[in-house]
Design a protein around this motif. Structure first.
Motif, short mmCIF file in Angstrom:
data_model
loop_
_atom_site.label_atom_id
_atom_site.label_comp_id
_atom_site.label_asym_id
_atom_site.label_seq_id
_atom_site.Cartn_x
_atom_site.Cartn_y
_atom_site.Cartn_z
N PHE A 107 -9.84 -104.32 -14.75
CA PHE A 107 -10.39 -105.43 -15.52
C PHE A 107 -10.67 -106.61 -14.61
CE2 PHE A 107 -8.08 -104.37 -19.81
CZ PHE A 107 -8.86 -103.24 -19.95
N ALA A 117 -8.85 -110.40 -21.11
CA ALA A 117 -8.54 -109.16 -20.40
C ALA A 117 -7.04 -108.91 -20.37
CB ALA A 117 -9.10 -109.22 -18.98
N PHE A 118 -6.27 -109.97 -20.14
CA PHE A 118 -4.81 -109.85 -20.13
C PHE A 118 -4.30 -109.35 -21.47
CE2 PHE A 118 -0.67 -112.01 -20.95
CZ PHE A 118 0.10 -111.41 -19.96
N ALA A 121 -5.09 -105.66 -22.01
CA ALA A 121 -4.15 -104.85 -21.22
C ALA A 121 -2.80 -104.76 -21.92
CB ALA A 121 -3.99 -105.43 -19.82
N LEU A 135 -5.69 -105.96 -12.72
CA LEU A 135 -6.32 -107.03 -13.48
C LEU A 135 -6.71 -108.14 -12.50
CD1 LEU A 135 -7.07 -108.72 -15.99
CD2 LEU A 135 -4.66 -109.33 -16.19
N ILE A 209 -1.77 -107.81 -10.57
CA ILE A 209 -2.73 -108.87 -10.88
C ILE A 209 -3.18 -109.54 -9.58
CG2 ILE A 209 -3.05 -111.13 -11.97
CD1 ILE A 209 -1.13 -110.30 -14.16
N THR A 232 3.27 -110.24 -14.48
CA THR A 232 3.15 -108.84 -14.10
C THR A 232 4.48 -108.33 -13.55
OG1 THR A 232 2.06 -107.25 -12.62
CG2 THR A 232 2.22 -109.51 -11.84
#
Length: 266
Positions: A107, A117-118, A121, A135, A209, A232
């Motif tokens: 992403f 996007a986060f 996910a 990400l 990330i 993360t």
């Protein structure tokens, strides 16, 4: 007399309807039949899937590039807009699930898109699905650093001034009254969504990330960006680029190069 609809007819239509729904939300920017990885790109407030077309042109033939098309803009102009990040993420996840991407997916989200996007996910993980392989969060504060700056409550002139300051390259377009009347509702909606968004500090994803930041970004600090590390349970790194909030537009090739060296199979 109304003919009875047979269950198998409905079942036969399901794949076509699922594909149509996915195509509404997910746009192909660069097909790659022999792809090693798919890169799904989430645009900024007021943005559209096509914003990432220059990035797609830089991509290697093994990388498929897709863009998310939010409702309420361009060919989806007549559809109701969504002013809730969590609802928007749910709808995008539904579209992805209706016709899943085969193979690894990464992403990339810019500004508001990084937050969306986060959350997509996070939904994938809650549903027991494999998360993205990485990400990329560009030009956006970490989720726990979100705050309401009141931009969505400004009058039209104030909102236009905000956008002009954030991206001087688009400033001339806002001299056109017709253009302003079309884009302002979308911008206000998206700012409302992102400014109302709140996320707990302990919210995490299990994929690495990578955060990208323009060194002259007037809205996002290095500290805001570094805070993505707390979201993360895998690795984190940060890459700095010269430029402001829309630093990407002057250096798509370098942006892609930094993406590519962190993608599997590249």
């Amino acid at each position: 007399m109304v003919a009875e609809i047979q269950p198998h007819c409905l079942e036969d239509d399901m794949p076509a309807r699922a594909a149509a729904d996915r195509e509404l939300w997910i746009r192909s920017l660069r097909p790659a039949p022999g792809r090693a990885v798919t890169l799904l790109c989430f645009p900024h407030a007021g943005g559209a899937a096509g914003y990432f077309t220059p990035l797609a042109r830089c991509a290697h033939e093994s990388v498929e590039v897709l863009g998310v098309q939010y409702p309420g803009r361009q060919d989806r102009f007549g559809e109701p807009m969504i002013d809730d990040i969590f609802v928007l993420a749910e709808r995008i996840h539904e579209a992805l699930t209706s016709a899943p991407v085969e193979g690894p997916i990464a992403f990339l989200g810019h500004s508001m898109g990084a937050t969306v996007a986060f959350e997509v996910a996070r939904i994938m993980e809650r549903e027991g699905q494999a998360p993205p392989v990485r990400l990329f969060a560009s030009g956006r504060r970490a989720p726990s650093r979100s705050r309401d700056e009141g931009v969505h409550r400004l009058d039209d002139a104030g909102l236009v001034a905000e956008v002009r300051a954030l991206n001087p390259a688009v400033a001339p377009a806002f001299d056109n009254a017709e253009f302003v009347s079309i884009v302002l509702p979308t911008l206000r909606n998206d700012y409302r969504a992102v400014e109302r968004y709140r996320c707990a500090e302990e919210a995490t994803v299990s994929c690495p990330i990578t955060a990208f930041l323009g060194t002259e970004d007037p809205k996002v600090t290095r500290d805001d960006t570094s805070a993505w590390a707390g979201h993360t349970t895998a690795g984190f790194d940060m890459e700095l680029f010269p430029g402001g909030h829309f630093y990407l537009e002057d250096q798509w090739e370098r942006v892609y190069a930094e993406l590519a060296r962190r993608l599997p199979g590249r």
